[in-house]
Design a protein around this motif. Structure first.
Motif, PDB file in Angstrom:
ATOM      1  N   ALA A  22     -10.241   5.355  -4.171  1.00 35.19           N
ATOM      2  CA  ALA A  22      -8.977   4.640  -4.385  1.00 35.19           C
ATOM      3  C   ALA A  22      -9.006   3.804  -5.656  1.00 35.19           C
ATOM      4  CB  ALA A  22      -8.664   3.767  -3.175  1.00 35.19           C
ATOM      5  N   PHE A  78      -3.259   7.290   0.368  1.00 35.52           N
ATOM      6  CA  PHE A  78      -2.619   6.513   1.432  1.00 35.52           C
ATOM      7  C   PHE A  78      -1.909   7.442   2.411  1.00 35.52           C
ATOM      8  CE2 PHE A  78       1.117   4.644   3.390  1.00 35.52           C
ATOM      9  CZ  PHE A  78       0.543   3.572   4.051  1.00 35.52           C
ATOM     10  N   ARG A  79      -2.066   7.141   3.697  1.00 37.10           N
ATOM     11  CA  ARG A  79      -1.330   7.869   4.730  1.00 37.10           C
ATOM     12  C   ARG A  79      -1.021   6.912   5.877  1.00 37.10           C
ATOM     13  NH1 ARG A  79      -6.555   9.191   4.312  1.00 37.10           N
ATOM     14  NH2 ARG A  79      -7.869   9.302   6.176  1.00 37.10           N
ATOM     15  N   GLY A 112       0.887   3.966  -2.793  1.00 38.93           N
ATOM     16  CA  GLY A 112       0.561   5.337  -2.450  1.00 38.93           C
ATOM     17  C   GLY A 112       1.563   6.329  -2.990  1.00 38.93           C
ATOM     18  N   VAL A 154      -6.509   4.615   3.471  1.00 38.14           N
ATOM     19  CA  VAL A 154      -6.681   5.133   2.125  1.00 38.14           C
ATOM     20  C   VAL A 154      -8.113   5.653   2.013  1.00 38.14           C
ATOM     21  CG1 VAL A 154      -4.984   3.577   1.110  1.00 38.14           C
ATOM     22  CG2 VAL A 154      -7.374   2.879   1.194  1.00 38.14           C
ATOM     23  N   TRP A 181       0.837  -1.203   0.000  1.00 42.01           N
ATOM     24  CA  TRP A 181       0.000   0.000   0.000  1.00 42.01           C
ATOM     25  C   TRP A 181       0.872   1.253   0.000  1.00 42.01           C
ATOM     26  CZ3 TRP A 181      -4.605   0.895  -1.555  1.00 42.01           C
ATOM     27  CH2 TRP A 181      -5.656  -0.003  -1.370  1.00 42.01           C
ATOM     28  N   GLU A 182       1.925   1.245   0.810  1.00 42.55           N
ATOM     29  CA  GLU A 182       2.793   2.420   0.861  1.00 42.55           C
ATOM     30  C   GLU A 182       3.484   2.637  -0.483  1.00 42.55           C
ATOM     31  OE1 GLU A 182       5.719   4.681   3.961  1.00 42.55           O
ATOM     32  OE2 GLU A 182       5.311   2.555   4.287  1.00 42.55           O
TER      33      GLU A 182
END
Length: 371
Positions: free
Chosen positions: A147, A79-80, A71, A142, A67-68
């Motif tokens: 997304a 994403f954070r 992102g 996210v 995911w990172e």
């Protein structure tokens, strides 16, 4: 290879990304004009903290890495690395958290126990009274409603991805599929990511799948008017997630029953802020079908009361409420993955961890299917 993916949800879209990243051409079919199921009716949480030891935790941690990476490639995913705080308000809840924080399992998840002052440094919006909070720096978020369109736009830029919405697959053929427009789509590999649609074509080609469906209720507020930088859970999540099992949790269950409405609806509180400043708040779990077609107000009122007690202020007006349904494995598998023919697989039933784990689930499918 030419890879055909049936299903436009997050699981199907992550399989599209995995196939494209390995150099293959992809066609993705979706029965609706847009994905309408659990993929957009969730918190958008990448939730590592409560996962059980072994394969589930390993999958969640790998998915968090993916995911990172995604992102960074596709900022519109939103994403954070927000992290999460599980807020503890009684001595019995604190005992469970202390036992977990002292274990090796906590270190794997980047979890530490914070006092209220330390927790408020992480999330200043928590102005209510509580004893402590478990902080997990591996959790992220996210934007679930945007997304997938953002990821599809990124995939389309490759020139090797075709998105075909409004196409319901009616037949799995020897060399691909036939849709309800009568069009045949040839492929070297077909991946059926069917979501919660367990009948119809899925039953015809895969039989009775070892899955059950789960219904949830959630809501979203108007903008809070303040930053809410972390995800937040209440201590009912200690009862829900398998990582916290042990004598302290047994004592909590025996001596501190859930509130009646929370027990009736198998509830935990989860809160995360959206990009527009509103809070997504939930959720409930319903397991007995047929599911009701209407939403019940009592769980919403309970969620409001608990959230306001943690904020120390009234919530903004509720902008929207909704229900959703997802599929969950009955066997304890992370996901049900099975080869149907030499060139067709079905992948379904990640349960409530679908948004969290889908990138790693798709990666494993790619490896097993020889992509």
């Amino acid at each position: 290879m030419r890879v055909l993916i049936v299903g436009g949800g997050v699981l199907g879209t992550m399989h599209a990304w995995q196939a494209l990243s390995r150099g293959h051409d992809v066609i993705q079919l979706e029965r609706e004009p847009e994905a309408r199921g659990a993929s957009v009716r969730n918190f958008g949480l990448v939730w590592v903290s409560g996962r059980s030891e072994g394969a589930e935790l390993a999958t969640a941690l790998r998915a968090r890495e993916l995911w990172e990476r995604l992102g960074a490639e596709v900022p519109a995913l939103g994403f954070r690395p927000a992290g999460s705080l599980t807020v503890l308000r009684t001595d019995a809840e604190l005992a469970v958290a202390e036992a977990f924080a002292a274990s090796a399992a906590a270190a794997q998840r980047g979890t530490t126990l914070l006092d209220p002052e330390q927790a408020r440094l992480r999330n200043p919006a928590l102005r209510g009274d509580f004893l402590a909070a478990l902080w997990c720096d591996k959790d992220g978020a996210v934007e679930p409603r945007t997304a997938q369109p953002a990821l599809r736009q990124h995939l389309q830029a490759t020139g090797r991805y075709t998105w075909l919405p409004g196409r319901e697959v009616r037949e799995l053929t020897a060399d691909g599929v036939r849709d309800d427009h009568g069009q045949r789509h040839e492929a070297d590999l077909v991946l059926l990511c069917i979501g919660a649609q367990l009948g119809g074509l899925a039953r015809e080609v895969a039989g009775e799948l070892p899955l059950r469906r789960v219904r949830l209720q959630m809501m979203q507020t108007e903008p809070l008017g303040a930053d809410f930088p972390t995800a937040v859970a209440d201590a009912d999540s200690l009862r829900y997630y398998p990582a916290y099992a042990g004598p302290a949790l047994d004592a909590l269950r025996a001596n501190q029953p859930q509130a009646a409405v929370a027990a009736e609806h198998a509830m935990q509180l989860l809160v995360v802020q959206r990009r527009d400043g509103g809070l997504t708040i939930g959720d409930t779990h319903g397991y007995e079908e047929p599911f009701p077609f209407d939403t019940e107000e009592a769980p919403y009122e309970y969620l409001r009361e608990v959230t306001e007690s943690l904020l120390g202020q009234a919530l903004p007006p509720i902008r929207r409420r909704w229900a959703g349904v997802y599929a969950q494995s009955r066997t304890g598998e992370i996901v049900h993955r099975a080869r149907l023919t030499d060139r067709a697989w079905v992948i379904a039933g990640p349960g409530g961890r679908g948004m969290t784990c889908s990138p790693a689930i798709a990666e494993t499918t790619a490896l097993e299917a020889g992509l």
